[in-house]
Every structure is written in C-alpha cells, then in structure tokens.
Design an enzyme around this catalytic site. Sequence first.
Site, PDB file in Angstrom:
ATOM      1  N   LYS A  70     -10.088 -21.527  19.240  1.00 26.04           N
ATOM      2  CA  LYS A  70      -9.702 -20.222  19.348  1.00 26.04           C
ATOM      3  C   LYS A  70      -9.963 -19.661  17.882  1.00 26.04           C
ATOM      4  CE  LYS A  70      -7.794 -16.635  21.113  1.00 26.04           C
ATOM      5  NZ  LYS A  70      -9.255 -15.949  20.886  1.00 26.04           N
ATOM      6  N   LYS A  94      -3.115 -22.739  12.294  1.00 24.16           N
ATOM      7  CA  LYS A  94      -2.246 -21.662  12.646  1.00 24.16           C
ATOM      8  C   LYS A  94      -2.138 -21.808  14.115  1.00 24.16           C
ATOM      9  CE  LYS A  94      -3.612 -17.395  11.237  1.00 24.16           C
ATOM     10  NZ  LYS A  94      -4.081 -16.174  11.102  1.00 24.16           N
ATOM     11  N   LYS A 106     -14.111 -20.510  14.667  1.00 22.03           N
ATOM     12  CA  LYS A 106     -14.453 -19.198  14.012  1.00 22.03           C
ATOM     13  C   LYS A 106     -15.834 -19.010  14.065  1.00 22.03           C
ATOM     14  CE  LYS A 106     -12.111 -16.096  11.741  1.00 22.03           C
ATOM     15  NZ  LYS A 106     -10.712 -15.832  12.043  1.00 22.03           N
ATOM     16  N   THR A 190       0.752  -8.485  15.166  1.00 22.85           N
ATOM     17  CA  THR A 190       0.803  -9.251  13.961  1.00 22.85           C
ATOM     18  C   THR A 190       1.778  -8.906  13.023  1.00 22.85           C
ATOM     19  OG1 THR A 190      -1.776  -9.672  14.215  1.00 22.85           O
ATOM     20  CG2 THR A 190      -0.762 -10.388  12.124  1.00 22.85           C
ATOM     21  N   ASN A 221      -3.869  -2.348  10.189  1.00 23.82           N
ATOM     22  CA  ASN A 221      -3.241  -2.897  11.264  1.00 23.82           C
ATOM     23  C   ASN A 221      -1.616  -3.512  10.993  1.00 23.82           C
ATOM     24  OD1 ASN A 221      -2.920  -5.394  13.595  1.00 23.82           O
ATOM     25  ND2 ASN A 221      -3.219  -3.306  14.451  1.00 23.82           N
ATOM     26  N   SER A 362      -3.128 -13.031  21.511  1.00 33.99           N
ATOM     27  CA  SER A 362      -4.404 -13.446  22.028  1.00 33.99           C
ATOM     28  C   SER A 362      -4.147 -14.493  23.117  1.00 33.99           C
ATOM     29  CB  SER A 362      -5.394 -13.903  21.008  1.00 33.99           C
ATOM     30  OG  SER A 362      -5.861 -12.865  20.189  1.00 33.99           O
TER      31      SER A 362
HETATM   32  P1  NAD Z   1      -7.253  -3.360   8.306  1.00 34.58           P
HETATM   33  O1  NAD Z   1      -8.838  -3.506   7.983  1.00 34.58           O
HETATM   34  O2  NAD Z   1      -6.794  -2.768   9.500  1.00 34.58           O
HETATM   35  O3  NAD Z   1      -6.584  -2.914   7.231  1.00 34.58           O
HETATM   36  C1  NAD Z   1      -6.568  -3.339   5.879  1.00 34.58           C
HETATM   37  C2  NAD Z   1      -5.796  -2.516   4.696  1.00 34.58           C
HETATM   38  O4  NAD Z   1      -5.963  -3.112   3.230  1.00 34.58           O
HETATM   39  C3  NAD Z   1      -6.538  -0.914   4.798  1.00 34.58           C
HETATM   40  O5  NAD Z   1      -5.293  -0.013   4.449  1.00 34.58           O
HETATM   41  C4  NAD Z   1      -7.250  -1.024   3.473  1.00 34.58           C
HETATM   42  O6  NAD Z   1      -7.260   0.267   3.007  1.00 34.58           O
HETATM   43  C5  NAD Z   1      -6.433  -2.007   2.583  1.00 34.58           C
HETATM   44  N1  NAD Z   1      -7.107  -2.531   1.675  1.00 34.58           N
HETATM   45  C6  NAD Z   1      -8.567  -2.991   1.613  1.00 34.58           C
HETATM   46  N2  NAD Z   1      -8.789  -3.301   0.130  1.00 34.58           N
HETATM   47  C7  NAD Z   1      -7.922  -2.999  -0.463  1.00 34.58           C
HETATM   48  C8  NAD Z   1      -7.684  -3.091  -2.009  1.00 34.58           C
HETATM   49  N3  NAD Z   1      -8.281  -3.657  -2.901  1.00 34.58           N
HETATM   50  N4  NAD Z   1      -6.154  -2.864  -2.501  1.00 34.58           N
HETATM   51  C9  NAD Z   1      -5.375  -2.244  -1.586  1.00 34.58           C
HETATM   52  N5  NAD Z   1      -5.631  -2.087  -0.218  1.00 34.58           N
HETATM   53  C10 NAD Z   1      -6.847  -2.209   0.220  1.00 34.58           C
HETATM   54  O7  NAD Z   1      -6.909  -4.961   8.133  1.00 34.58           O
HETATM   55  P2  NAD Z   1      -5.540  -6.023   9.061  1.00 34.58           P
HETATM   56  O8  NAD Z   1      -6.073  -6.104  10.494  1.00 34.58           O
HETATM   57  O9  NAD Z   1      -4.577  -5.027   8.740  1.00 34.58           O
HETATM   58  O10 NAD Z   1      -5.568  -7.027   8.301  1.00 34.58           O
HETATM   59  C11 NAD Z   1      -4.983  -7.263   6.726  1.00 34.58           C
HETATM   60  C12 NAD Z   1      -5.139  -8.794   6.622  1.00 34.58           C
HETATM   61  O11 NAD Z   1      -4.206  -9.426   7.531  1.00 34.58           O
HETATM   62  C13 NAD Z   1      -6.454  -9.396   6.609  1.00 34.58           C
HETATM   63  O12 NAD Z   1      -6.288 -10.697   5.548  1.00 34.58           O
HETATM   64  C14 NAD Z   1      -6.381 -10.008   7.834  1.00 34.58           C
HETATM   65  O13 NAD Z   1      -7.380 -11.154   7.765  1.00 34.58           O
HETATM   66  C15 NAD Z   1      -5.122 -10.434   8.080  1.00 34.58           C
HETATM   67  N6  NAD Z   1      -4.769 -10.586   9.406  1.00 34.58           N
HETATM   68  C16 NAD Z   1      -5.090  -9.741  10.330  1.00 34.58           C
HETATM   69  C17 NAD Z   1      -4.586  -9.976  11.589  1.00 34.58           C
HETATM   70  C18 NAD Z   1      -4.499  -8.543  12.906  1.00 34.58           C
HETATM   71  O14 NAD Z   1      -4.187  -9.044  14.051  1.00 34.58           O
HETATM   72  N7  NAD Z   1      -5.200  -7.440  12.369  1.00 34.58           N
HETATM   73  C19 NAD Z   1      -4.165 -11.296  12.034  1.00 34.58           C
HETATM   74  C20 NAD Z   1      -4.093 -12.239  11.314  1.00 34.58           C
HETATM   75  C21 NAD Z   1      -4.302 -11.775   9.946  1.00 34.58           C
END
Ligand code: NAD
Length: 428
Positions: A70, A94, A106, A190, A221, A362
Amino acid sequence: MAEQLNAFDMAQKQFDHVAKLLKLDPGISEVLRWPMREYSFRIPVRMDDGSLRVFQGFRVQHNDARGPNKGGIRFAANETMDTVRALATWMTWKCAVADIPLGGGKGGIIVDPSTISVREKEELCRGWVDVMWKNIGPRNDVPAPDVGTTPQMMGWMMDEYSKLVGQFTPGVFTGKPLGGGGSEGRTEATGYGVIYTVREAMKHLKMDSKKSVATIEGFGNVAQYAAIGFIEMLGGKVAAVSCWDRNDKKSYTYSHKAGVDPRFLLTIVDEYGTIGKAKAEAAGYIVEDGEAWITKEADVLIPAAIEGHVNGDTVKKMSSRIKIVAEGANGGVTPEADEFLKANKIFDIPDFLCNAGGVTTSYFESVQNDMNYYWTKEEVLGRLDTKMTQAFNNVLEMSEKEKVYMRDAAYMVSIDRVVKAMQLRGWF
Ligand code: NAD
C-alpha cells in the site's frame, strides 16, 4: 546547517538501529533492509503538440507479509528510485504500526505535473497502469494519491485497470473521489488522526487539553484538520499556523490575539494551502516570517508542512513550554532535532504513527469497496479513532516496557509485527 541524508540511507539507518535493539537475526534484517520487488519503466505519451515524450516511472513493493502493498504514487520532477524505496519502506512500518493488514509500497513518475496539460496527465496515469496492471490489484498492491497526484487521477487509473482486467475493480486504488468509490472522512482523516494521538499523549502526561495551546506548521490538508480537531475535539487553542505563499514565494506565520480560527482561514485558503494574506490581515491576523510558528508559546508543536523543518537549527528556537511534538508531516523532525527532543524529555509522536490516519482510512476505503457498502462519515471517523488510539497505546506500552523513546518503540512494534507475519507464513 541542517543535515542532508539520502532518504533510503536514512530509512536503512533507522531500521538498523531498531534491528539491533530487537536483536534481529542478520538474515531477517537483510530481507527487511531492502524492498522485495522494484519496477523501473518507461511510459511513452503523445503530447498535445504532437511530439512523443517518454517518462520514467517507478513502483517499489517493500514487503507484503501482512497484506497487499500500500502506498501512493508521486508525480515529482526530482523523483528518484531511492526516494521511492525509502517511502515504500516507511509505508511497511506505518501500516504495521497502525495494525492494518497491508504492506508497504510506493510509486512515482519523474514529471512536474504543473508543466503538463490535463489530457497529458490522464495519458500518463493510464500509461503507468498499462505497464503495471499485472503487478497491482486489490489483493496485491493498492496505490493511492501522493505529492502531485489527485483523487481524479486515481479515478482514471482505476478506470484503466478495470478496463484491462475486464471488471469494475474500485479497490485497486484508494483516495478516489467521493461518489467514485472514495470514502467519507478521508479529507479529515490525517489531521484528526494526529489529534487522536495528541489526546492520548495528553492523557498520559496528565495535561489539561482545555488549557493547552498548539502551534502548527502549514495550513494544507493535514494542518487544517489538526487545527480544527485541536480546538473542537480537545477544547484547546491554536497560537499559529503557517504556509508557503505561492504568490510571494516565501513562507509566513499567521497568528491572532484571540487564537487562530481555522474554520475562518478555510474560507480564504486556496487548494494548495496558501492563505489569502490581505484577507487574513483585514480580519486582524498578525503575519510574521515563516519560521515564527516554531517560537510561539505553546504546549504542543505540530509540524504539518514538509520534511526537515524541525531540524538542528530550528529546534533550539522552540518555546521551552513545549511538552509534545506531534509529527503530522512525514520526516518533519530530523535525527539531529530528535536528539534535542530526547535530551529535553519532550514527548514525541513519530510521523508514521501520528499521521497514520490517512492510510488507515484508505484501508477503510478498500474494505468498503470490497463490500460495495459505504459507511457514514461518523462511522469512518469512529473506527479511525479506535484504530489510532490502539496504535498509540501499543507504542506507548512498548516504550515503557523497553524504556525506549517513542520513535524507537514505534519501529519495534512494527518491525516485530512484520517479522512475525513472515515467520507465520513460513518465509524462513
Ligand atoms: P498540502 O500540500 O495540502 O499542504 C502543505 C502545506 O504546507 C501548505 O499549507 C503549504 O503552504 C505548506 N508549506 C509548504 N512548504 C512550506 C514551507 N516551506 N514553510 C511553511 N509552510 C509550507 O499537504 P498535506 O497533505 O497537508 O501534507 C503535509 C505533510 O503531511 C506532508 O509531509 C505529507 O507527506 C504528510 N502526510 C499527509 C497525509 C495526507 O493524508 N494528506 C498523510 C500522511 C502524511
């Protein structure tokens, strides 16, 4: 300067450290240090201008002892086999720590998705499936969206797979749109999952959540629903959030004297997580530089933007009031920062436990696809809470029993589960 490690070297280093703690048989370690299968392939696409362009695609299946592999598919200009290997390895841990019956995988394509048209994206998605379809499937390997890919793309990929196998097979991809086989609650999963683990950590540390303050990096998100959950589920306050401003090409921190109101900010944030600066200022928000979030007076620090931002340099600017670091972002805390957290007895909820709410939902999506029966949002989030709470407490128990830090404990729980599954299946 913050340290720079090749992601796969880092994944192997982390594994070796825990293999030693678990006194793993060197042969078993050798199996788990590397992915079981790796696919590297070329995808030709007819571009809008009539030319033929060939893209590089990847899929890595790290370990499927506990169930189908996954993990997401990323569209990124800087994608490499090593990054995909590392991310696939982390997915194995995870899924195991969340105790869902899945392994780790992946995939990716080397492409900047903002440089190609919608039609070209669809061709690329279908092209990836045309190469990989015999090696993926609901009982085999279930990809999902990740950086640079969207629910719509999963819809195209699922459609291509269904056509190739000759039957509607929604469970082959997760993260599909609602109404197209997606699950209720995935958007919140998340961020809320982060908050379920924070709630359990607060119980353990005997903190009063209603008197607690969080400071959060990002407003995408994960950060959005972590902020909402911290206020609405725990009764706490959010001191600040931050974002990367796509227009100004720099990051900013947003705070408000009455505390951040994430429901309001949701009305002025774009799909990429950039907050509308002028509108926020008009509503009384104080806008500071991007690193200011880490310095805010708070009890809980939630990095939820991108990897490596809590590092050897920034961690020292953190308020001395911080008691919990909840890693919403993958790789949010570097090994150097980790040492600082350990030395200062700050309770860390490691990324692959803290942000496992996404993959757990998921998994719920594929369960619903299999049954062809769909749960309400309340049912999904209720089940998610149960799973996250159990996962957190399993890791906490291991940490107390073995007197190890939470990150090591999380690895010990997950590696132990994968090894047991391999042994039960008689792999060696
Ligand atoms: P996203 O793209 O929806 O949001 C990312 C946020 O980070 C945005 O607000 C962006 O402006 C901000 N950002 C980016 N670069 C930045 C910087 N240099 N300084 C400050 N802010 C910055 O992404 P997401 O889905 O919220 O994911 C965030 C993290 O969580 C990532 O590491 C992702 O791998 C991890 N993650 C997400 C999920 C998920 O379901 N969305 C699940 C597991 C892990």
